[in-house]
Design an enzyme around this catalytic site. Sequence first.
Site, PDB file in Angstrom:
ATOM      1  CD1 TRP A 226      -3.032   1.367   0.902  1.00  0.00           C
ATOM      2  CD2 TRP A 226      -1.456   2.447   2.051  1.00  0.00           C
ATOM      3  NE1 TRP A 226      -3.519   2.610   1.216  1.00  0.00           N
ATOM      4  CE2 TRP A 226      -2.579   3.293   1.913  1.00  0.00           C
ATOM      5  CE3 TRP A 226      -0.335   2.903   2.740  1.00  0.00           C
ATOM      6  CZ2 TRP A 226      -2.607   4.570   2.459  1.00  0.00           C
ATOM      7  CZ3 TRP A 226      -0.368   4.180   3.264  1.00  0.00           C
ATOM      8  CH2 TRP A 226      -1.489   5.000   3.128  1.00  0.00           C
ATOM      9  CG  HIS A 227       3.332   2.295   3.258  1.00  0.00           C
ATOM     10  ND1 HIS A 227       2.637   1.297   3.882  1.00  0.00           N
ATOM     11  CD2 HIS A 227       3.289   3.362   4.084  1.00  0.00           C
ATOM     12  CE1 HIS A 227       2.191   1.747   5.048  1.00  0.00           C
ATOM     13  NE2 HIS A 227       2.577   2.994   5.196  1.00  0.00           N
ATOM     14  N   GLY A 228       3.772   1.617  -1.385  1.00  0.00           N
ATOM     15  CA  GLY A 228       4.434   1.895  -2.653  1.00  0.00           C
ATOM     16  C   GLY A 228       4.710   0.644  -3.442  1.00  0.00           C
TER      17      GLY A 228
END
Lengths: 490, 331
Positions: A322-324
């Site tokens: 989700w963060h990258g």
Amino acid sequence: MVFFPIVLLVYFVIPKKVKQLWLLAASYYFYMCWNAKYAILIFTSTAITYASGLLLEKVKKMEADAVKKRRYKKTVVALSFVSNLGILCYFKYANFILFNLTKIFALMHISLSAPTVDVILPVGISFYTFQALSYTMDVYRDEIYAERNFFQYALFVSFFPQLVAGPIERSKNLLKQLAEPKKFDYDMAREGFLLMLWGFFLKLVVADRIAVFVDTVYGDYTTYGGYYLIVATVLFAVQIYCDFSGYSTIAMGAAMFLGIRLMENFNAPYLSRSVGEFWRNWHISLTSWFKDYLYIPLGGSRKGTVRKYLNKMTVFLISGLWHGAQFTYLAWGGLNGLYQVIGEALQPVRDKAVSLLRLHRDSLGHRIACTVMTFVLVDFSWIFFRAQSIKDAFHIIDSIFCVQNPWVIFDGSIYKCGLDIQNFRLLMVCAVILLMADILKRKGIQIRQIILKQDYWFRWLFIAICVCAVLLFGKYGERLDSAAFIYFQF
Amino acid sequence: MKKTLKRILSCMITLGLIIFFLYEMSSVFQPNDIIDCQYRTAFFYSLPKDSVEVMIYGSSHAFRGVKPKVFYDNYGIGAFNFAWNWQKINTTRLFIEDSLEYQKPKVALIEAFNVGIVRQNSDPGAEIFTSKYLRNEKAKREYIKNSFGTNYKSYVAYYFPVLILHENWSSLKKENFGFIEIGEGYKKAMGFSHDENVYTISLYDSSQFEQLELSDLAISELDKIVALCKKNNIEIVFFTNPYRGEYNYRDAMTKYAQENGCYYLDFFELYDEVGFDGKKDFSDPGHLNVYGAEKVSDYLGAYLKENFELTDFREIENNIWEQNIYGDSEN
């Protein structure tokens, strides 16, 4: 600088009927300042989830058997999730997937020239997509009624204070508050101002100051090995905390001016005594989202130990992604999941060790040791978060453990990486303030309430001095490209 | 109603305190590279009123290129170098206006390197911040207004420099807080910047320099300088010192000087006559060193002596050049 006061002023002057529309227009304008055409994405996400809510409500009222209704409801939810996550995946993960597919095929000696998707990652897409999806789920679970007022719902998805970096609000909390336009509340505004001031302190004075050092060291980790990296890694833990919690606090403060209370996103996470506790206090809005909408639907801890561990790993790997769209984030998420799985698996052994060694879990020493240990583990995982690639992360870890140069801390070399000795001293003072604030927060004491209870002269002086201190010691202005909030990119 | 008024008052007082603190804090923030200017201007104001006969104005080309000591030693001329780095023509006008409040010179030597540039709608660079050290408030207000125009951010930055210079907090010195003790070095220099560094250059052929017209704005600034000097019975000598670069206003300045009853000396043209040596007389591609400055000053001194009726201060006992340049000051 000008946007927020204008929005506030107009909001409290215009008639009640158009207040929501004004906030909606302001929110879209705010978003479009980054990239005007991407407003279509947030509108699409809004329209899909709004329609899904209405459809779910319609299905609930249908005269059909429960199984059929359930099937319909699941179809609507699935459509909402697939379309929203489809947009998210296209903009955030398409190139990552295509690139890695090409690599996998190459390993199988199949040459594939996959096209690259030429898109810029829309700011805050992960935040508003998750917020919109939580609404679909909440309607599906009958926790709220579907919102019929499209503008009100659109405002819920795009509410500007928390639009680009959270907190990821829940419809149960925010939608209800947005339904009733507020009158100006002086006490809430005062509280909001103090929160914003604290947020700016965290971001401008602490996070952006540390960023100078961390960027220098991590940007050239082959030159700055060993203790440079140890110091930079410890400081990065503080930087990312102050950066992200700074934004969340500013968002909370800004919303309070409008009479809206957003959820707390951080609760002194570095004072946690276990990685599990850390995650309950770090980016609370995302962690609880994953818990409510992924971990529990996957079975949570209800389906046996092995399944529980698998569920935890799944949640943390997805949280990492989700963060990258990078393997570094995947590794970071996986490592944090692993910490918890190992921690829980070894719980009986740890209990036995505590009992054999006659340790007192409530003693100050034990608590501090657990807190430090947790910090070390979490901080170690931040290496993967901060490094540009997995290869870089391993080089950095290798350098931390193998390069012995403790003298750089004492001979002044450390002060030649962008931050001089005065700046380090200032950071020490900030660290003490931060620690005290976090300890008080854990004890349930709100510093802002203490300040607001003081005599008027003290309040005036205190606020004026704090504003000036932030303006004096903050890293901002034309002479410095103030680092964008780290979490904007997610 | 009473409660609302009380709250408004409370907000106003807090805002007032913030502005007050910021303004006070701002008084100690200045670009690090202009602190020297603070010393020089402070020394200038410490001179006895109406004691200087030749004032030197302009950019670093004058600041580093004209040495009052040579004027005094060789011709008995009493001069002070009131030039400073980067000056555009409107900044020079401000320095002239300011200095005339304290001195009534017979001759103004105005260096014309930046004569074609007038600061307008600009950011508050170090050049503009030097105006903080000057005392003619009316002239300063006009200068700031003309320099910033409608660039409102610049006004905020100028009056609250802490907002753009706050990064300097860790290098604040005694002088930032207004503690200025003018050392012998400043007194001996009489405003001149002494640089012994030697940099070898060869100049371009000045006859090939492209010649430009002065803009209306630049002419307007020059007209104001000329009018001000005429009002105070001051003769004007414009001049240009040599550097490795192309000077584009020789013809325009010659014409302007002729039309306005001023003098103009172009040291590009006078290179051989002055005896400049590209291997000895420059400290960098843009500036003369002390050896070059001494040659220019000797030439200028002779020129001034020949063309104007100036006092030979060597015949006056205990004059300020004697006191300061030779270090027997009791101050």
